[in-house]
Design an enzyme around this catalytic site. Structure first.
Site, PDB file in Angstrom:
ATOM      1  N   GLU A   1      -1.175  -9.043   3.905  1.00 31.56           N
ATOM      2  CA  GLU A   1      -1.127  -9.463   5.312  1.00 31.56           C
ATOM      3  C   GLU A   1      -2.504  -9.688   5.911  1.00 31.56           C
ATOM      4  O   GLU A   1      -2.616 -10.302   6.973  1.00 31.56           O
ATOM      5  CB  GLU A   1      -0.341  -8.437   6.145  1.00 31.56           C
ATOM      6  CG  GLU A   1      -1.004  -7.071   6.337  1.00 31.56           C
ATOM      7  CD  GLU A   1      -0.765  -6.083   5.192  1.00 31.56           C
ATOM      8  OE1 GLU A   1      -0.525  -6.529   4.056  1.00 31.56           O
ATOM      9  OE2 GLU A   1      -0.839  -4.862   5.436  1.00 31.56           O
TER      10      GLU A   1
ATOM     11  N   CYS B   1       0.839  -1.208   0.000  1.00 27.57           N
ATOM     12  CA  CYS B   1       0.000   0.000   0.000  1.00 27.57           C
ATOM     13  C   CYS B   1       0.875   1.259   0.000  1.00 27.57           C
ATOM     14  O   CYS B   1       1.550   1.536  -0.970  1.00 27.57           O
ATOM     15  CB  CYS B   1      -0.977  -0.040   1.179  1.00 27.57           C
ATOM     16  SG  CYS B   1      -2.383   1.064   0.928  1.00 27.57           S
TER      17      CYS B   1
ATOM     18  N   HIS C   1      -3.191  -5.389   0.402  1.00 27.95           N
ATOM     19  CA  HIS C   1      -2.620  -5.842   1.676  1.00 27.95           C
ATOM     20  C   HIS C   1      -2.567  -7.373   1.723  1.00 27.95           C
ATOM     21  O   HIS C   1      -3.554  -8.008   2.071  1.00 27.95           O
ATOM     22  CB  HIS C   1      -3.475  -5.318   2.839  1.00 27.95           C
ATOM     23  CG  HIS C   1      -3.391  -3.838   3.004  1.00 27.95           C
ATOM     24  ND1 HIS C   1      -2.383  -3.232   3.712  1.00 27.95           N
ATOM     25  CD2 HIS C   1      -4.161  -2.842   2.525  1.00 27.95           C
ATOM     26  CE1 HIS C   1      -2.539  -1.924   3.678  1.00 27.95           C
ATOM     27  NE2 HIS C   1      -3.612  -1.655   2.963  1.00 27.95           N
TER      28      HIS C   1
END
Ligand code: XMP
Length: 608
Positions: free
Chosen positions: A174, A80, A172
């Site tokens: 994650e 990001c 993202h």
């Protein structure tokens, strides 16, 4: 360093800590570093990951962080904001406005080791206002992204320069809703950085037990025990680390609990054998008094948090336990959402992170053994500690309880007629393609957009549609219309035309009504065997009269998630929803029942 390790540079994004957790899942140690750390601090690492950030003004144009990292001969990857920084540093361009929220399809346009083992199209998760428009000469595009079936293509969703060993993802990886994010992170850490997996979670529990003993240092702990997963696991951990007489538990009935909950919690804690020194106080009146006439969510949250501490201190004095440390089952999302790292924005002040507690923490008077963990890890730890499975499986319930599920109002609409009309006129044409109607509601709820708090209006969707259509329509509105952060779907009745905001604060009458409605929904989930499939199901009351009916609008918010940092609406069976709506509409105070179809972001799980 014994282990091969990766540095995660925390630019204040909501998910920086989550990146470290996901790296550790591959048994590679990950440590959080600050952007201004000296270059020597990065020397031990075999790779660097740059996190997202809420704060473009601090890091955007002049980007005041240690750019010396780009001279290091290790792979660097950005997610990001970090992706945008890498693109910019090597001659690319970033512009404002190409926002994307929630689920998107990643179309992989060039084979690369980062996507080894993955499909050509992958579900990823977006949360950004800015995007990369051009890349520097040494970079190539690896993937673009598409939001929804007819959505336009965003370029440079993933970029790479193998010569420089620099990589970026706009999305993202994650978060759990990027379905194969773990694999992408593994491909970077194990593959590109060449880290050898050697770190294990097994030692974590032993380390924590040691840490608690060191911190408590012969003193005692007075633990606030709500009966929820976190504080119960914390109680077990304290029991393992300390002698029985060193632990006292306090359950505070704040009057904001679910139906019959406090009595059950006290019984359960006593039965578990961790509550030899269990104290109980009914402080419902204190909390109601503190909440009187408060409307704004942050003021309500702070009032609740402060009251917890006042009651705690009063009880400590009464029981002569003033010298005890305050124990709390605070978990990581409680700190990050409260703006608990240097640059993170305050999305919501969690009850265990009000300023008075921050002061106690600074004075060394608080002990919080779970503060590095997410809910899923707390559950793991709970299993290791022998906490019974039904308790570990309980839905999370926020400390401020029903207090943040009762929206309040001074009676004035959140948007005036003109502002509402302006948003409405943008919504109407966008919904035509989905054969849905929409009504912008004159209220506001809290959400999170690109790592920043938002406080914006919901849109009520109306019409027959399947879940895909509803979620896609919501995604289109979030992407194209400013000032809205939620979409809810009407579960019964005709398209409403008139909405009147009713003056309301937290009162016993409203709490009792919410307790009844909440009990209906929980009972429905259990009866249909869906309780375990849903992570959490907040039920919210908003003070809104609909076409002259009732004084409350009731919203169901069942969600799926793993860590609560991102979430998708749970798609409950229509039969169950129809049943619940009918039972809820039987209360004359309730004029509308709706279902929240908002992902997180742009909505949060709770409405306040
Ligand atoms: P949001 O609404 O921020 O919620 O998406 C994420 C998770 O955190 C819970 N939550 C809280 N838990 N104290 C808590 O212990 C709080 O003040 C608090 N606020 C939100 C929420 O229920 C969800 O599980």
């Amino acid at each position: 360093m014994v282990h091969d390790a990766v540095a995660v540079v925390d630019f204040g994004g909501q998910y920086a800590h989550l990146i470290a957790t996901k790296v550790r899942k591959h048994r590679v140690l990950a440590e959080i570093r600050q952007p201004e750390d000296p270059i020597e601090a990065f020397a031990p690492y075999k790779g660097i990951i740059l996190s997202g950030s809420p704060s473009l003004s601090a890091f955007g144009e002049d980007s005041a962080y240690n750019k010396g990292i780009y001279d290091l001969d290790v792979p660097i990857m950005g997610f990001c904001f970090g992706h945008q920084e890498i693109a910019k540093h090597y001659g690319g361009k970033v512009s404002h406005g190409q926002q994307e929220w929630g689920r998107a399809d990643l179309h992989i346009t060039r084979e690369h080791a980062l996507f080894a083992g993955l499909e050509p199209v992958e579900q990823v998760w977006m949360s950004h206002f800015d995007s990369v428009d051009e890349i520097g000469p040494e970079f190539v595009e690896l993937a673009s992204s598409v939001l929804g079936a007819n959505g336009e293509r965003h370029r440079y969703a993933a970029i790479a320069s193998d010569a420089l060993r620099r990589y970026g993802f706009q999305y993202h990886p994650e978060v759990d809703d990027t379905l194969h994010g773990d694999e992408m992170i593994g491909n970077f850490v194990l593959g590109i950085c060449g880290c050898r997996p050697s770190w294990t979670m097994e030692r974590y529990l032993d380390e924590q037990v040691e840490r608690v003993r060191r911190q408590v240092d012969g003193r005692s702990v007075f633990l606030l025990a709500s009966g929820g997963v976190d504080s119960t696991v914390a109680a077990y951990l304290f029991r393992r680390a300390l002698a029985p007489e060193q632990l006292h538990l306090l359950h505070i009935d704040n009057g904001l609990m679910r139906k019959d909950e406090s009595a059950e919690v006290v019984r359960m804690l006593a039965e578990l054998g961790i509550g030899e020194n269990l104290h109980f106080v009914d402080a419902g009146d204190d909390f109601l008094a503190a909440l009187e006439r408060l409307v704004e969510p942050e003021r309500k949250r702070k009032a609740i948090g402060n009251t917890f501490i006042q009651v705690f201190e009063r009880e400590a004095r009464r029981l002569h336990l003033e010298s005890h440390l305050l124990g709390q089952g605070t978990i990581y999302p409680d700190t990050i959402e409260t703006g608990g790292t240097k640059r993170a924005d305050t999305i919501k002040t969690h009850h265990n992170r009000v300023p008075i507690i921050e002061e106690m923490i600074a004075a060394g008077k608080v002990v919080e053994p779970l503060v590095d963990l997410y809910k899923v890890e707390v559950r793991d730890l709970g299993e290791k500690l022998g906490v019974p499975a039904d308790l570990i499986g309980r839905h999370p319930f926020p400390g401020p309880g029903l207090g943040v599920r009762l929206l309040c109002s001074d009676g004035a609409p959140a948007l005036d007629g003109e502002a509402l009309g302006a948003v409405q006129s943008q919504v109407d044409p966008l919904l035509e393609q989905y054969r849905l109607k929409g009504r912008v509601l004159p209220l506001k709820s809290v959400g999170v957009k690109a790592d920043l708090r938002s406080y914006e209006s919901p849109v009520l969707l109306h019409g027959e549609a399947d879940w895909d259509t509803l979620e896609e329509a919501a995604g289109t509105l979030f992407k194209s219309v400013s000032g809205i952060n939620r979409c809810i779907w009407s579960l019964a009745g005709p398209l409403p035309e008139r909405f009147e905001v009713v003056a309301a604060s937290v009162s016993r009458t409203r709490l009792d009504l919410l307790r009844e409605v909440d009990a209906i929904v929980t009972e429905g989930l259990l009866r249909h065997g869906l309780y375990g499939e849903v992570w959490q199901c907040p039920v919210v009351l908003a003070p809104l009269k609909v076409d002259g009916r009732g004084v409350e609008c009731c919203i169901l918010r069942p969600i799926r998630t793993e860590r609560g940092m991102t979430a998708t609406p749970a798609r409950l069976p229509m039969a169950m929803l129809a049943e619940a709506a009918e039972a809820i509409l039987a209360f004359p105070a309730i004029g509308l029942v709706a279902y929240d179809v908002t992902s997180k972001p742009p909505g949060t799980i709770e409405w306040e």
